[in-house]
Design a protein around this motif. Structure first.
Motif, PDB file in Angstrom:
ATOM      1  N   SER A 124       0.833  -1.217   0.000  1.00  0.00           N
ATOM      2  CA  SER A 124       0.000   0.000   0.000  1.00  0.00           C
ATOM      3  C   SER A 124       0.860   1.258   0.000  1.00  0.00           C
ATOM      4  CB  SER A 124      -0.923   0.010   1.223  1.00  0.00           C
ATOM      5  OG  SER A 124      -1.854  -1.039   1.149  1.00  0.00           O
ATOM      6  N   ALA A 125       1.949   1.227   0.771  1.00  0.00           N
ATOM      7  CA  ALA A 125       2.859   2.375   0.811  1.00  0.00           C
ATOM      8  C   ALA A 125       3.505   2.599  -0.559  1.00  0.00           C
ATOM      9  CB  ALA A 125       3.933   2.167   1.883  1.00  0.00           C
ATOM     10  N   LEU A 126       3.941   1.502  -1.184  1.00  0.00           N
ATOM     11  CA  LEU A 126       4.556   1.618  -2.516  1.00  0.00           C
ATOM     12  C   LEU A 126       3.546   2.129  -3.538  1.00  0.00           C
ATOM     13  CD1 LEU A 126       6.689  -1.658  -2.681  1.00  0.00           C
ATOM     14  CD2 LEU A 126       7.537   0.683  -2.448  1.00  0.00           C
ATOM     15  N   GLU A 127       2.314   1.624  -3.454  1.00  0.00           N
ATOM     16  CA  GLU A 127       1.272   2.069  -4.388  1.00  0.00           C
ATOM     17  C   GLU A 127       1.019   3.569  -4.258  1.00  0.00           C
ATOM     18  OE1 GLU A 127      -0.256   0.390  -6.715  1.00  0.00           O
ATOM     19  OE2 GLU A 127      -0.423  -1.727  -6.181  1.00  0.00           O
ATOM     20  N   ALA A 128       1.164   4.088  -3.034  1.00  0.00           N
ATOM     21  CA  ALA A 128       0.929   5.519  -2.800  1.00  0.00           C
ATOM     22  C   ALA A 128       2.088   6.379  -3.297  1.00  0.00           C
ATOM     23  CB  ALA A 128       0.716   5.766  -1.303  1.00  0.00           C
ATOM     24  N   MET A 129       3.285   5.786  -3.366  1.00  0.00           N
ATOM     25  CA  MET A 129       4.468   6.538  -3.807  1.00  0.00           C
ATOM     26  C   MET A 129       4.709   6.430  -5.306  1.00  0.00           C
ATOM     27  SD  MET A 129       7.234   5.513  -0.865  1.00  0.00           S
ATOM     28  CE  MET A 129       6.810   5.473   0.870  1.00  0.00           C
ATOM     29  N   LEU A 130       4.432   5.256  -5.872  1.00  0.00           N
ATOM     30  CA  LEU A 130       4.811   4.984  -7.263  1.00  0.00           C
ATOM     31  C   LEU A 130       3.631   5.200  -8.208  1.00  0.00           C
ATOM     32  CD1 LEU A 130       7.041   1.828  -6.650  1.00  0.00           C
ATOM     33  CD2 LEU A 130       7.793   4.176  -7.098  1.00  0.00           C
TER      34      LEU A 130
END
Length: 363
Positions: A284-290
């Protein structure tokens, strides 16, 4: 060969370059070199700690170099945060403004980096959470001052002083609305808007790079590993999908719009399918950044509040830098005027009240 010059200073050759430094700094050893300067490690005899000393290469050879030197000094003086490299000392061996040619920046020495760390061992999830949290904390601080760091690759040497204990080489930082070419950032960590110079960059250009770094820590290999600029963009879009028409309409470059519209349509992939064994909160964190659209990515402040970092979160420690006045940096001045401004900044520098041992992020 060491030669004592004026009181309190000595001259020492470092790889055929003359250094004239304050006597408190001993055991000079070159640890890095670049287009704009050379960095040595040294022992600070006053504190017993190891420091990094940067000598700028002919800082007053042109208006551009002088402006860059002034800017780097001002930015370093401005930063006071555990996760951002600040200035321990700045000095010149030259006795007067008329003689002023060289100056030296003294910063904490960072003895390791994430690249080396990842080669030595697989990082635990707890460490990854903690390290990315610290990176975001540092970015929140500098972004508050209106500064974009331009996060670079994982393999920083000690000379460039990045992620472990600090996140900064301010020779490469830019104010938030300035134009920047894409050649400084290692390709695999560049935000898509940097690759084709699509638009004015925002602070979330750094967030993309943090996402790439976090993904590499989790996977043990780079997420987007392109062979050149356009291949890098292709690798990114294999995962993010091709941009929406709404995003394409934001691109300032007609060439970029034309190029994107000719690409084959690709659907967005679920990162969890690419990293099936990774914690869903990390995904979820990666989806929010990338996210391709910089306006849709989380900010550093929003990233800190994501559930993945809850275990380490201390909102009271997530401070922001005071506003930074960019106007002096953007002025048009002669070399002599820049030199006078740099000299004044050196004379007005106040060292930290307590110069303790270098803080390195716990590994």
């Amino acid at each position: 060969m060491t030669t004592y010059t004026r009181l309190g200073y000595y001259r020492h050759d470092v790889n055929k370059t003359k250094w004239e430094v304050a006597d408190r700094y001993r055991d000079l050893r070159q640890v890095g070199t670049g287009a704009y300067g050379i960095v040595c490690s040294a022992l600070d005899r006053f504190t017993g700690s190891k420091v990094a000393i940067k000598k700028l290469q002919r800082p007053f050879q042109s208006e551009l170099f002088a402006k860059r030197a002034y800017r780097e000094l001002r930015l370093l003086k401005h930063m006071k945060h555990d996760n951002v490299i600040g200035l321990l000392d700045v000095f010149t061996p030259d006795l007067s403004l008329d003689m002023f040619q060289d100056f030296y920046l003294v910063m904490p020495f960072m003895g390791t980096d994430l690249g080396k760390l990842m080669k030595m061992e697989k990082l635990s999830e707890e460490r990854i959470q903690y390290l990315v949290y610290q990176i975001l904390r540092g970015l929140k601080y500098i972004h508050a001052a209106g500064i974009i760091h331009r996060v670079r690759c994982l393999s920083f040497s000690a000379a460039t002083r990045c992620w472990i204990g600090g996140i900064l080489d301010f020779g490469l930082a830019r104010q938030a609305d300035s134009e920047m070419t894409g050649y400084v950032v290692t390709r695999w960590y560049r935000a898509p808007e940097v690759i084709l110079n699509w638009m004015h960059y925002t602070k979330t250009v750094d967030i993309w790079s943090v996402g790439c770094i976090m993904a590499e820590m989790l996977m043990g290999r780079p997420l987007f590993k392109g062979n050149d600029h356009l291949d890098q963009l292709t690798e990114i879009m294999k995962i993010t999908g091709t941009p929406t028409q709404e995003f394409i309409s934001k691109l300032q470059s007609q060439d970029a719009r034309n190029y994107i519209q000719k690409l084959p349509r690709l659907k967005k992939k679920d990162l969890q399918s690419i990293m099936p064994n990774i914690n869903p909160q990390a995904i979820s964190a990666l989806e929010a950044m990338l996210l391709l659209d910089p306006d849709s990515r989380v900010t550093a402040a929003e990233g800190l509040a994501l559930p993945y970092f809850t275990e380490f979160r201390d909102p009271e420690e997530e401070t922001e830098a005071p506003p930074y006045d960019h106007s002096p940096d953007n002025a048009e001045q002669s070399v002599e005027q820049w030199k006078k401004l740099v000299h004044k900044e050196i004379l007005t520098f106040k060292p930290p009240l307590v110069v303790a041992e270098t803080k390195e992020t716990a590994l």
